[in-house]
Write an enzyme that holds these catalytic residues in place. Sequence first.
Site, PDB file in Angstrom:
ATOM      1  N   TYR A 133       0.367 -13.406  -5.360  1.00 54.09           N
ATOM      2  CA  TYR A 133      -0.616 -12.355  -5.112  1.00 54.09           C
ATOM      3  C   TYR A 133      -1.079 -11.703  -6.407  1.00 54.09           C
ATOM      4  CZ  TYR A 133      -0.032 -12.664  -0.077  1.00 54.09           C
ATOM      5  OH  TYR A 133      -0.042 -13.110   1.224  1.00 54.09           O
ATOM      6  N   GLU A 147       5.132 -12.025   5.688  1.00 46.63           N
ATOM      7  CA  GLU A 147       5.589 -13.350   5.271  1.00 46.63           C
ATOM      8  C   GLU A 147       7.084 -13.360   4.996  1.00 46.63           C
ATOM      9  OE1 GLU A 147       2.828 -14.051   2.071  1.00 46.63           O
ATOM     10  OE2 GLU A 147       1.174 -13.808   3.483  1.00 46.63           O
TER      11      GLU A 147
END
Length: 393
Positions: A98, A140
């Site tokens: 990310y 996640e």
Amino acid sequence: MLSEQSAATVRATLPAVGASLDEITERFYAGMFAARPELLRDLFNRGNQAAGTQRRALAGSIAAFATHLLDHPDQRPDAMLERIAHKHASLGIAPDQYAIVHEHLFAAVAGVLGEAVTPEVAAAWDEVYWLMANALIAVEKRLYEERGGREWRSWEVVERITETADVVTFRLRPVDGGPVRGFRAGQYVSVRVALEDGARQIRQYSLSGAPGPDVRQFSVKRVRDDSAPEGEVSGHLHARVRVGDVLELSEAYGDLVVDADADTPLLLASAGIGVTPIIAMLADLADAGHRAPVTVVHGDRSPADHALRADHESYAAKLPDPTVRFWYEQDAPEGAGTGYVDLTDVPVAPGTHAYLCGPLPFMRTVREQLIGKGVAPADIHYEVFGPDLWLAK
């Protein structure tokens, strides 16, 4: 969730950012892949990148998330986040990736919008990004913990079945002979293959058989389009993978699962290869003895193109109260409709929960008809094969 100052800035700049998102995401992917070519080679779907569908899906999800933060400041768009997180988890996305996306996305924003990106604007949209990213990372993390991590596993093809001219079913068992984690009907696995140019491309395929003790089954439609190259992975699986070959599979993921008790009426609607998760659902419902009415509808080009048709009919027939309606564009047999799926004359019981899978135009039409028949929007669930462009319409 979004600070008051950032909310005001995002609200003021959302029209300009939204209007430029296609250009921003195009520049973002170009910059990231130039700096990190291994991401395009071994993680991102090269076909979707070439077609621009991943770019449009990313733009749609950013705009939808930002809009939700403004319109519903005390809520998170959990349904959207869950769907994205399941896709990410099936690919093995890690938290540190990310930061890579952030670096190149914000470089693209600055490159496209220029001086309009003041420190205040940059800080506000940075807040939006990390709210979304950290929410996805948390979901996640939970998914990985439930499934024992992000590891890929080797599975041997033990059976290959030709369903139609363009659809093949593969049945596989784990090479290591170890226990197999369960899954929920309607979920998918990622399949990673090594292509001739050295790339290790990944695709998701719905599991098309009922949850079983040691076998995974998925069905692959060969992607052929006169206006675009043949699908890399579907073409490879059709042309090269035979019994005895080994494939790498992820654990099962996906949020298109039946969350309703045995007394809830259901409608399962599919078109084309979207039939695959529906077959698994029907098999599971038949095994579980679902008591309430189940309406099964499907559309295809012709009976010969209707993959898993025998399973579609036989599993539905095992239910105590089924209604089955098929439509074909050509060669429709007696009892089937001609043309596209049309629910006008299909009774829909009060309290029905609906599950849709197929091309976006099909699902949008079915959803509109269901709402017109009184089905609550919250009770209509869908699965998109490939980038989720529903938000990008």
